[in-house]
Scaffold this active site. Structure first.
Site, mmCIF file in Angstrom:
data_model
loop_
_atom_site.group_PDB
_atom_site.id
_atom_site.type_symbol
_atom_site.label_atom_id
_atom_site.label_comp_id
_atom_site.label_asym_id
_atom_site.label_seq_id
_atom_site.Cartn_x
_atom_site.Cartn_y
_atom_site.Cartn_z
ATOM 1 N N CYS A 114 -16.214 1.406 0.478
ATOM 2 C CA CYS A 114 -15.039 0.594 0.850
ATOM 3 C C CYS A 114 -14.683 0.743 2.322
ATOM 4 O O CYS A 114 -14.007 -0.121 2.880
ATOM 5 C CB CYS A 114 -13.854 0.951 -0.042
ATOM 6 S SG CYS A 114 -13.330 2.669 0.087
ATOM 7 N N ARG B 112 0.886 -1.176 0.000
ATOM 8 C CA ARG B 112 0.000 0.000 0.000
ATOM 9 C C ARG B 112 0.918 1.217 0.000
ATOM 10 O O ARG B 112 1.706 1.406 0.932
ATOM 11 C CB ARG B 112 -0.894 -0.006 1.239
ATOM 12 C CG ARG B 112 -1.611 1.317 1.442
ATOM 13 C CD ARG B 112 -2.731 1.253 2.435
ATOM 14 N NE ARG B 112 -3.880 0.566 1.868
ATOM 15 C CZ ARG B 112 -5.107 0.605 2.389
ATOM 16 N NH1 ARG B 112 -5.339 1.294 3.493
ATOM 17 N NH2 ARG B 112 -6.099 -0.050 1.817
ATOM 18 N N GLN C 80 -10.064 -4.088 -3.318
ATOM 19 C CA GLN C 80 -11.394 -3.701 -2.849
ATOM 20 C C GLN C 80 -12.457 -4.095 -3.865
ATOM 21 O O GLN C 80 -13.562 -4.497 -3.507
ATOM 22 C CB GLN C 80 -11.434 -2.185 -2.595
ATOM 23 C CG GLN C 80 -12.748 -1.714 -2.009
ATOM 24 C CD GLN C 80 -12.987 -2.234 -0.597
ATOM 25 O OE1 GLN C 80 -12.142 -2.098 0.257
ATOM 26 N NE2 GLN C 80 -14.141 -2.859 -0.367
ATOM 27 N N ASP D 274 -17.138 6.846 -1.795
ATOM 28 C CA ASP D 274 -15.902 6.752 -1.020
ATOM 29 C C ASP D 274 -15.688 8.121 -0.374
ATOM 30 O O ASP D 274 -16.381 9.096 -0.723
ATOM 31 C CB ASP D 274 -14.743 6.382 -1.978
ATOM 32 C CG ASP D 274 -13.407 6.142 -1.288
ATOM 33 O OD1 ASP D 274 -13.396 5.983 -0.048
ATOM 34 O OD2 ASP D 274 -12.380 6.105 -1.994
ATOM 35 N N ARG E 266 -13.217 -8.775 1.856
ATOM 36 C CA ARG E 266 -11.795 -8.543 1.594
ATOM 37 C C ARG E 266 -11.003 -9.797 1.963
ATOM 38 O O ARG E 266 -10.064 -10.183 1.266
ATOM 39 C CB ARG E 266 -11.289 -7.345 2.418
ATOM 40 C CG ARG E 266 -11.891 -5.999 2.024
ATOM 41 C CD ARG E 266 -11.438 -5.545 0.654
ATOM 42 N NE ARG E 266 -9.989 -5.469 0.560
ATOM 43 C CZ ARG E 266 -9.254 -4.439 0.991
ATOM 44 N NH1 ARG E 266 -9.829 -3.376 1.496
ATOM 45 N NH2 ARG E 266 -7.932 -4.449 0.865
ATOM 46 N N HIS F 199 -7.327 0.665 -6.426
ATOM 47 C CA HIS F 199 -7.517 -0.169 -5.229
ATOM 48 C C HIS F 199 -8.206 -1.463 -5.684
ATOM 49 O O HIS F 199 -9.358 -1.726 -5.357
ATOM 50 C CB HIS F 199 -8.360 0.591 -4.201
ATOM 51 C CG HIS F 199 -8.356 -0.013 -2.833
ATOM 52 N ND1 HIS F 199 -7.555 -1.086 -2.476
ATOM 53 C CD2 HIS F 199 -9.060 0.308 -1.709
ATOM 54 C CE1 HIS F 199 -7.774 -1.383 -1.210
ATOM 55 N NE2 HIS F 199 -8.683 -0.572 -0.723
HETATM 56 N N1 NVA Z 1 -9.869 6.532 -1.592
HETATM 57 C C1 NVA Z 1 -9.508 6.118 -0.254
HETATM 58 C C2 NVA Z 1 -9.749 4.666 -0.064
HETATM 59 C C3 NVA Z 1 -9.463 4.159 1.330
HETATM 60 C C4 NVA Z 1 -9.655 2.676 1.473
HETATM 61 C C5 NVA Z 1 -8.065 6.476 0.006
HETATM 62 O O1 NVA Z 1 -7.231 6.301 -0.896
HETATM 63 O O2 NVA Z 1 -7.760 6.941 1.118
HETATM 64 N N1 CP Z 2 -11.173 -0.286 2.462
HETATM 65 C C1 CP Z 2 -9.904 -0.339 2.890
HETATM 66 O O1 CP Z 2 -8.965 -0.581 2.143
HETATM 67 O O2 CP Z 2 -9.786 -0.136 4.231
HETATM 68 P P1 CP Z 2 -8.447 0.084 5.043
HETATM 69 O O3 CP Z 2 -7.897 1.426 4.644
HETATM 70 O O4 CP Z 2 -8.873 0.058 6.495
HETATM 71 O O5 CP Z 2 -7.472 -1.004 4.731
#
Ligand code: NVA
Ligand code: CP
Length: 305
Positions: free
Chosen positions: A259, A104, A134, A219, A288, A131
């Site tokens: 998500c 990540r 997800q 989101d 997930r 992502h």
């Molecule tokens: N769009 C959000 C998704 C979090 C799971 C982010 O990138 O923070």
């Molecule tokens: N939806 C998702 O990826 O959640 P986290 O940021 O908690 O991993």
């Protein structure tokens, strides 16, 4: 040996995606029935997190344990990743000691560079651009609740962000129509729109996008790394909240997904998020676990081909 990475949904064919979803559904049933096997015994998953996470960390770590393997959590704070060791050097070293890696991070180029130097499969656990894990969970959740998404209409309401881009790739692979509504200036990346143009349309009106939808998703308005824009985004996105009034424009049995984490009162009303007749976010979060177990098994099995 077929070294396969999962940097975006585009790394899978439609057929492979469908097989992973079907396997995830089976793995979920087996787990719920108390049947556990250990096909990844002695396998190690490296987990690199340059951003925060609850669901992704717990689902990968628990998933690997359930498959008989183990996982190592790596953060830039306490590894050389945070002290400037080149990403390619880190990839070469970490992949010599692990069987699969998830990352990540911020720029999508970082995961591409890591994957190009890695000797084991690399999974995108969220970048600024995509992502895809997800979406595996979201597709599984729709299939479980409503059946195949093929031919359905999905509405994305909100930011043209990493999640939106992955929905666009999913639209092409699963053959659903995706109607995106975002404020002017927050449209998805033009190249991703172009790649999926037969399946995707972009407008600036949430009612227009949601009308006739079978599945509505949103989101957060400010993603990780955009915290300093939070105030201005709250103003720009003020008319883009998904709530019962907006869902009333959708088809009668439409579902709502997010998500998570959710900001109640911003992108989703508290009432809608908690309305389990429409909102299937908790199943979505649980999936997930199952979807990523199926993904890891797929990528590790590909190595044997
Ligand atoms: N769009 C959000 C998704 C979090 C799971 C982010 O990138 O923070
Ligand atoms: N939806 C998702 O990826 O959640 P986290 O940021 O908690 O991993």
């Amino acid at each position: 040996m077929a070294l396969r990475h999962f940097l975006s949904l585009n790394d899978l064919s439609s057929h492979e995606l469908q097989a992973i979803i079907e396997h995830a559904i089976q793995l979920k049933k087996a787990l719920h029935n108390g049947v556990q096997e250990a096909p990844l015994k002695q396998n190690v998953l490296g987990m690199i997190f340059e951003k925060s996470s609850t669901r992704t960390r717990v689902s990968f770590e628990a998933g690997m344990a359930q498959l008989g393997g183990s996982a190592i959590f790596l953060s830039p704070k306490d590894t050389q990743l945070g002290r400037g060791e080149p990403i390619e050097d880190s990839a070469r070293v970490i992949s010599r000691m692990t069987d699969i890696v998830m990352i990540r991070t911020f720029g999508h180029d970082i995961i591409e560079r890591f994957a190009s130097a890695s000797s084991v499969p690399v999974i995108n656990a969220l970048t600024d651009s995509f992502h895809p894990c997800q979406l595996l969970a979201d597709i599984q959740t729709y299939v479980e609740h409503r059946g195949s998404p093929k031919g359905k209409t999905v509405a994305w309401v909100g930011d043209g962000n990493n999640m939106c881009h992955s929905y666009m790739n999913a639209a092409r692979l699963c053959e659903f129509k995706l109607k995106i509504a975002c404020p002017a200036g927050y449209e998805p990346d033009a190249q991703v729109v172009e790649q999926n143009k037969d399946w995707v349309s972009v407008c600036h009106n949430p009612d227009e996008a949601v009308t006739g939808a079978d599945w509505v998703a949103t989101d957060v308005w400010a993603s990780m790394g955009q915290e300093q824009e939070s105030e201005s985004r709250i103003k720009s996105f003020a008319n883009f909240q998904v709530n019962h009034a907006l869902m009333a424009q959708a088809n009668k049995d439409a579902v709502f997904m997010h998500c998570l984490p959710a900001h109640r009162g911003e992108e989703v009303s508290a009432e809608l998020l908690e309305d389990e007749a429409i909102s299937i976010v908790w199943d979505e979060a649980e999936n997930r676990l199952h979807a990523q177990k199926a993904l890891m098994l797929f990528l590790i099995n590909e190595l044997k081909k």
